[in-house]
Design an enzyme around this catalytic site. Structure first.
Site, short mmCIF file in Angstrom:
data_model
loop_
_atom_site.label_atom_id
_atom_site.label_comp_id
_atom_site.label_asym_id
_atom_site.label_seq_id
_atom_site.Cartn_x
_atom_site.Cartn_y
_atom_site.Cartn_z
N ASN A 9 -68.33 51.78 -46.71
CA ASN A 9 -68.45 52.90 -47.58
C ASN A 9 -68.29 52.73 -48.91
OD1 ASN A 9 -68.00 55.42 -48.68
ND2 ASN A 9 -65.92 55.73 -47.92
N LYS A 11 -68.75 54.53 -51.26
CA LYS A 11 -68.10 55.77 -52.31
C LYS A 11 -69.13 55.71 -53.40
CE LYS A 11 -63.82 54.85 -50.31
NZ LYS A 11 -62.41 54.83 -50.39
N HIS A 95 -63.70 62.25 -44.42
CA HIS A 95 -63.11 61.29 -45.20
C HIS A 95 -61.84 61.85 -45.89
CE1 HIS A 95 -62.13 57.97 -48.05
NE2 HIS A 95 -62.77 57.28 -47.14
N GLU A 97 -60.87 61.53 -48.87
CA GLU A 97 -61.07 62.07 -50.16
C GLU A 97 -61.74 63.48 -50.16
OE1 GLU A 97 -63.12 58.42 -51.41
OE2 GLU A 97 -61.01 57.33 -51.17
N GLU A 167 -57.64 56.12 -40.68
CA GLU A 167 -57.61 55.73 -42.20
C GLU A 167 -56.25 56.37 -42.49
OE1 GLU A 167 -61.46 54.29 -44.20
OE2 GLU A 167 -61.34 56.21 -44.61
N GLY A 173 -57.63 52.23 -50.60
CA GLY A 173 -57.69 51.81 -52.12
C GLY A 173 -56.28 51.43 -52.77
N SER A 212 -57.98 49.34 -47.17
CA SER A 212 -57.60 47.95 -47.74
C SER A 212 -58.00 46.88 -46.62
CB SER A 212 -56.24 47.96 -48.29
OG SER A 212 -56.08 48.96 -49.22
#
Ligand code: PGA
Length: 261
Positions: A9, A11, A95, A97, A167, A173, A212
């Site tokens: 991904n 992003k 996701h 985010e 996730e 991140g 990560s």
């Protein structure tokens, strides 16, 4: 038999020249004998370009998001059939985010999942708890709610053509990964929730870990019996790191002889 998946991904990173260089290097160095499905998810505007670069290669293309609607007056949105038209085979939905920054709720995510399936593409449903939810022992109830919003709308059978990515939000991140045991526990739980509705589909469902994942920790995470690969953010922007992760996923299958179960 579950074939591992490594999904990159990107992003909101990249440029035409950087993407071209990265994809060409990945195609050159990816071992065609590795039994792993490798997918990259560039930003929308680069998908058509990436499809041309990858044409005929081993790496598949996916999109990071999609509109739940099929067509019409939805300024700024992109439909699943458009993604298919430019060469995508996979689409990430839900996701963290998107859920957190753009207020996407479980119902909208379930509708996006349905739109992706309807277009004949493979949805990658992301689920995961925040740190606060984990500390309050709500991990299972949160991921079950996120998963079952999709089965309630689309049926458990919809996971015959879907992928789940666990996730944990606190691991994305942050450089902080779930331990292999923490990941395994949630993956097994997710599989059991699907198994309660359809054991056969649950047995074949690929559940990826994301948060990560790096070249240095992938092998350990992928060694868990219910971890079928990774959804990789930051490390997917480096050919060296991403290839190490692909190799770790490929070796997981080789070592065990057959992919579980
Ligand atoms: P990360 O991102 O690997 O950079 O933690 C994972 C993701 O958001 O899919």
């Amino acid at each position: 038999m579950r074939r591992p998946v490594v999904a990159g991904n990107w992003k909101m990173h990249g440029s035409r020249s950087a993407n071209g260089a990265l994809l060409r290097e990945l195609e050159q160095r990816l071992n065609p004998e590795w039994p792993v499905d490798v997918v990259v998810f560039p930003p929308f505007v680069y998908l058509a370009d990436a499809a041309r670069t990858l044409d005929g290669g081993q790496i598949r293309l996916g999109a990071q998001d999609v509109c739940a609607e099929a067509t019409g007056a939805f300024t700024g949105q992109v439909s699943a059939s458009m993604l298919k038209d430019v060469g995508c085979r996979y689409v990430i939905v839900g996701h963290s985010e998107r859920r957190r920054l753009y207020h996407e709720d479980d119902v909208l995510v379930a509708r996006k999942f349905a739109a992706v399936l309807h277009a004949g593409l493979t949805p990658v449903l992301c689920v995961g708890e925040t740190l606060e939810e984990r500390e309050n022992h709500h991990t299972e109830s949160v991921v079950a709610r996120q998963l079952e919003a999709v089965t309630a709308m689309n049926g458990a059978a919809s996971f015959a053509s879907g992928i789940v990515a666990y996730e944990p939000v606190w691991a994305i991140g942050t450089g902080r990964t779930a331990s292999p045991q923490q990941a395994q526990a949630v993956h097994a739980y997710l599989r059991s929730r699907i198994a309660a509705q359809d054991a056969n589909i649950a047995g074949h469902l690929r559940i990826l870990y994301g948060g990560s994942v790096k070249g240095g920790n992938a092998a350990e995470i992928f060694s868990m019996p219910d971890v079928d690969g990774g959804l990789v953010g930051g490390a997917s922007l480096s050919a060296d790191e991403f290839l190490k992760i692909c190799e770790a996923a490929a070796q997981r299958e080789t070592v065990s002889g057959t992919v579980r179960p």
